[in-house]
Design a protein around this motif. Structure first.
Motif, PDB file in Angstrom:
ATOM      1  N   LEU A 260       0.869  -1.175   0.000  1.00 48.09           N
ATOM      2  CA  LEU A 260       0.000   0.000   0.000  1.00 48.09           C
ATOM      3  C   LEU A 260       0.904   1.222   0.000  1.00 48.09           C
ATOM      4  O   LEU A 260       1.609   1.492   0.978  1.00 48.09           O
ATOM      5  CB  LEU A 260      -0.924   0.000   1.217  1.00 48.09           C
ATOM      6  N   GLY A 261       0.947   1.923  -1.127  1.00 49.29           N
ATOM      7  CA  GLY A 261       1.800   3.087  -1.266  1.00 49.29           C
ATOM      8  C   GLY A 261       1.047   4.376  -1.005  1.00 49.29           C
ATOM      9  O   GLY A 261      -0.169   4.443  -1.194  1.00 49.29           O
ATOM     10  N   TYR A 262       1.780   5.396  -0.571  1.00 48.13           N
ATOM     11  CA  TYR A 262       1.142   6.684  -0.303  1.00 48.13           C
ATOM     12  C   TYR A 262       2.128   7.809  -0.536  1.00 48.13           C
ATOM     13  O   TYR A 262       3.333   7.662  -0.350  1.00 48.13           O
ATOM     14  CB  TYR A 262       0.615   6.744   1.129  1.00 48.13           C
ATOM     15  N   ASN A 263       1.597   8.926  -0.972  1.00 43.52           N
ATOM     16  CA  ASN A 263       2.372  10.147  -1.103  1.00 43.52           C
ATOM     17  C   ASN A 263       2.314  10.872   0.238  1.00 43.52           C
ATOM     18  O   ASN A 263       1.228  11.254   0.690  1.00 43.52           O
ATOM     19  CB  ASN A 263       1.786  11.019  -2.210  1.00 43.52           C
ATOM     20  N   PRO A 264       3.448  11.079   0.903  1.00 42.50           N
ATOM     21  CA  PRO A 264       3.413  11.696   2.233  1.00 42.50           C
ATOM     22  C   PRO A 264       2.819  13.104   2.225  1.00 42.50           C
ATOM     23  O   PRO A 264       2.173  13.512   3.192  1.00 42.50           O
ATOM     24  CB  PRO A 264       4.877  11.693   2.666  1.00 42.50           C
ATOM     25  N   ALA A 265       3.016  13.837   1.135  1.00 42.47           N
ATOM     26  CA  ALA A 265       2.443  15.191   1.060  1.00 42.47           C
ATOM     27  C   ALA A 265       0.921  15.120   0.994  1.00 42.47           C
ATOM     28  O   ALA A 265       0.223  15.899   1.652  1.00 42.47           O
ATOM     29  CB  ALA A 265       3.007  15.929  -0.153  1.00 42.47           C
ATOM     30  N   TYR A 266       0.399  14.164   0.196  1.00 43.90           N
ATOM     31  CA  TYR A 266      -1.059  14.005   0.117  1.00 43.90           C
ATOM     32  C   TYR A 266      -1.618  13.548   1.462  1.00 43.90           C
ATOM     33  O   TYR A 266      -2.635  14.059   1.930  1.00 43.90           O
ATOM     34  CB  TYR A 266      -1.400  13.000  -0.974  1.00 43.90           C
ATOM     35  N   LEU A 267      -0.939  12.590   2.084  1.00 41.25           N
ATOM     36  CA  LEU A 267      -1.388  12.092   3.388  1.00 41.25           C
ATOM     37  C   LEU A 267      -1.407  13.212   4.407  1.00 41.25           C
ATOM     38  O   LEU A 267      -2.328  13.298   5.244  1.00 41.25           O
ATOM     39  CB  LEU A 267      -0.469  10.963   3.848  1.00 41.25           C
ATOM     40  N   GLY A 268      -0.413  14.123   4.327  1.00 43.58           N
ATOM     41  CA  GLY A 268      -0.357  15.225   5.277  1.00 43.58           C
ATOM     42  C   GLY A 268      -1.519  16.184   5.157  1.00 43.58           C
ATOM     43  O   GLY A 268      -1.825  16.918   6.097  1.00 43.58           O
ATOM     44  N   GLY A 269      -2.183  16.189   4.022  1.00 38.90           N
ATOM     45  CA  GLY A 269      -3.321  17.076   3.831  1.00 38.90           C
ATOM     46  C   GLY A 269      -4.648  16.474   4.241  1.00 38.90           C
ATOM     47  O   GLY A 269      -5.687  17.131   4.130  1.00 38.90           O
ATOM     48  N   LEU A 270      -4.645  15.231   4.717  1.00 41.18           N
ATOM     49  CA  LEU A 270      -5.874  14.564   5.130  1.00 41.18           C
ATOM     50  C   LEU A 270      -6.033  14.645   6.643  1.00 41.18           C
ATOM     51  O   LEU A 270      -5.041  14.580   7.385  1.00 41.18           O
ATOM     52  CB  LEU A 270      -5.863  13.089   4.715  1.00 41.18           C
ATOM     53  N   ASN A 271      -7.278  14.762   7.099  1.00 49.61           N
ATOM     54  CA  ASN A 271      -7.495  14.652   8.539  1.00 49.61           C
ATOM     55  C   ASN A 271      -7.609  13.176   8.918  1.00 49.61           C
ATOM     56  O   ASN A 271      -7.570  12.290   8.058  1.00 49.61           O
ATOM     57  CB  ASN A 271      -8.734  15.450   8.974  1.00 49.61           C
ATOM     58  N   ASP A 272      -7.780  12.895  10.177  1.00 45.83           N
ATOM     59  CA  ASP A 272      -7.774  11.513  10.653  1.00 45.83           C
ATOM     60  C   ASP A 272      -8.908  10.694  10.046  1.00 45.83           C
ATOM     61  O   ASP A 272      -8.713   9.550   9.628  1.00 45.83           O
ATOM     62  CB  ASP A 272      -7.871  11.490  12.183  1.00 45.83           C
ATOM     63  N   LEU A 273     -10.104  11.276   9.983  1.00 50.10           N
ATOM     64  CA  LEU A 273     -11.248  10.530   9.449  1.00 50.10           C
ATOM     65  C   LEU A 273     -11.083  10.242   7.960  1.00 50.10           C
ATOM     66  O   LEU A 273     -11.443   9.170   7.475  1.00 50.10           O
ATOM     67  CB  LEU A 273     -12.544  11.309   9.699  1.00 50.10           C
ATOM     68  N   GLU A 274     -10.550  11.212   7.223  1.00 53.57           N
ATOM     69  CA  GLU A 274     -10.299  10.995   5.794  1.00 53.57           C
ATOM     70  C   GLU A 274      -9.243   9.913   5.578  1.00 53.57           C
ATOM     71  O   GLU A 274      -9.355   9.095   4.667  1.00 53.57           O
ATOM     72  CB  GLU A 274      -9.860  12.303   5.138  1.00 53.57           C
ATOM     73  N   THR A 275      -8.217   9.901   6.419  1.00 57.16           N
ATOM     74  CA  THR A 275      -7.179   8.877   6.306  1.00 57.16           C
ATOM     75  C   THR A 275      -7.761   7.493   6.518  1.00 57.16           C
ATOM     76  O   THR A 275      -7.457   6.544   5.782  1.00 57.16           O
ATOM     77  CB  THR A 275      -6.060   9.135   7.331  1.00 57.16           C
ATOM     78  N   ARG A 276      -8.617   7.364   7.512  1.00 58.59           N
ATOM     79  CA  ARG A 276      -9.274   6.071   7.756  1.00 58.59           C
ATOM     80  C   ARG A 276     -10.110   5.658   6.546  1.00 58.59           C
ATOM     81  O   ARG A 276     -10.118   4.502   6.141  1.00 58.59           O
ATOM     82  CB  ARG A 276     -10.176   6.159   8.994  1.00 58.59           C
ATOM     83  N   GLY A 277     -10.824   6.624   5.973  1.00 55.43           N
ATOM     84  CA  GLY A 277     -11.661   6.324   4.814  1.00 55.43           C
ATOM     85  C   GLY A 277     -10.851   5.879   3.614  1.00 55.43           C
ATOM     86  O   GLY A 277     -11.227   4.942   2.903  1.00 55.43           O
ATOM     87  N   VAL A 278      -9.710   6.557   3.379  1.00 52.74           N
ATOM     88  CA  VAL A 278      -8.853   6.199   2.247  1.00 52.74           C
ATOM     89  C   VAL A 278      -8.268   4.797   2.435  1.00 52.74           C
ATOM     90  O   VAL A 278      -8.206   4.002   1.494  1.00 52.74           O
ATOM     91  CB  VAL A 278      -7.732   7.243   2.056  1.00 52.74           C
TER      92      VAL A 278
END
Length: 396
Positions: free
Chosen positions: A17-35
């Motif tokens: 499971l790959g992720y862009n750290p900059a994109y992840l940094g722009g998400l709140n906790d609930l959005e991160t869980r959803g993604v």
């Protein structure tokens, strides 16, 4: 987990499971869980194994349309700009891909006509170009409802990076195909994991209806419809042993044994639903299998009909003829009555009949005396049941 600045958002191939750290940094906790739920559900649905020869971008969009309503139904939140369309709720990624591919071709055709006419082409059917300000998830606080239009209908949303551009990344994650040599084992392991997770969720009382559907799809065995078609055609063709033509292989041994008699097969009839609800990719693959069956069974005549509410085109090929099927002709509603009526009126008693359709139409009242195979382009669990004949699922 793989930190991957080269991707725009998230991605998964069933193993990583790959992720862009900059994109992840722009998400709140609930959005991160959803993604994260979004990405895991892609693999649980088998999207990492099923792309085949499909266009990767369109396949990603189809998979997102299939997954996002499930995430929302679970009460979770997704980032702005995700792909949601009420038309696709409950449909498989393959079904959605067929619709998107059809609409893409229509849009390209309209754009081509618009350029010729010097005007602007019409909008793509079912798609609206919505301003970014109108793409905020509505509903309850926390944003766990899909975006809605003014009349309350769920609408498709563009990706946040570049609107509806076909080059835009999938809304919050990318489905990549698993490339390992152990693909079959990896897929089997995921099916086991899905069943175990479903069992745990049921014990907690947290298994919603949408997730029930995910589990059902995930664990269904994949059946090769081509093999079913071949088996049906061959079983419908009469064969028997006879002493009238002894088996010459054993005559020199003084053994008078029967040989397998394969009398000439009569007419083989294939009907293509031309109402427009069966997509071009499916029609093309079905046409290819018609040719395979014709070569294998070698019927006296190959009869191919196109029918929407009425038969719009009939092609007849004698044994030995070169078979080149014409494009499907039609485009109206759907009724299955006319092909059977036409065969009866003309006194044709085929060896078998195969009907490619989405099963949404009027069936004949009387069952014919010959074998019928309904090739359903809709999953059998949701397809209308035929009053006679055998059914198989054709998902291309």
């Amino acid at each position: 987990m793989v930190e991957d600045p080269s991707c725009r958002t998230f991605w998964t191939d069933g193993e990583s499971l790959g992720y862009n750290p900059a994109y992840l940094g722009g998400l709140n906790d609930l959005e991160t869980r959803g993604v994260l739920a979004h990405e895991v559900l892609h693999v649980a649905n088998g999207h990492c194994w099923r792309q085949g020869d499909r266009d990767p971008k369109l396949w990603n969009d189809a998979c997102d349309y299939a997954i996002n309503p499930i995430v929302y139904d679970a009460g979770m939140q997704l980032p702005k700009g995700v792909l949601v369309d009420a038309r696709f709720k409950g449909k498989s990624a393959e079904e959605i891909y067929g619709i998107l591919a059809q609409e893409k071709r229509q849009k390209e055709k309209q754009q081509g006509n618009g350029k010729k006419d010097g005007g602007k082409p019409d909008a793509q059917p079912g798609q609206q170009s919505t301003p970014q300000s109108a793409q905020q998830p509505g509903g309850t606080p926390g944003g766990n409802s899909p975006p809605q239009s003014a009349n309350g209908a769920t609408t498709p949303c563009a990706t946040p990076e570049s609107g509806t551009s076909p080059e835009a990344a999938p809304s919050c994650g990318e489905v990549r195909q698993y490339r390992g040599d152990d693909k079959a084992q990896k897929e089997a392991d995921w099916k086991v994991a899905v069943l175990q997770a479903a069992k745990a969720a049921k014990m907690r009382g947290g298994m919603g209806g949408a997730l029930e559907g995910v589990v059902q799809v995930a664990v269904e065995p994949v059946v090769d419809w081509r093999a079913i078609l071949q088996r049906f055609a061959q079983e419908s063709s009469p064969t028997d042993y006879t002493f009238a033509m002894p088996n010459r292989r054993y005559l020199h041994m003084g053994l008078y044994l029967p040989s397998l008699n394969e009398p000439a097969v009569g007419d083989a009839v294939f009907v293509r639903d031309s109402s427009g609800s069966v997509f071009d990719e499916t029609q093309a693959q079905f046409d290819a299998e018609i040719l395979v069956v014709n070569e294998t069974v070698r019927p006296r005549r190959l009869i191919v009909m196109d029918c929407d509410t009425r038969v719009k085109q009939v092609q007849i090929f004698e044994r030995g003829d070169a078979v080149e099927l014409l494009p499907v002709r039609g485009g109206g509603g759907t009724s299955f009555v006319d092909p059977f009526k036409r065969l009866a009126d003309e006194g044709i008693q085929p060896t078998f009949l195969v009907y490619l359709t989405d099963m949404d139409g009027a069936f004949p009242i009387d069952e014919p005396s010959y074998p019928v195979l309904w090739a359903s382009t809709v999953p059998l669990r949701r397809a209308k049941k035929a009053p006679f004949g055998e059914m198989m699922e054709v998902i291309c």
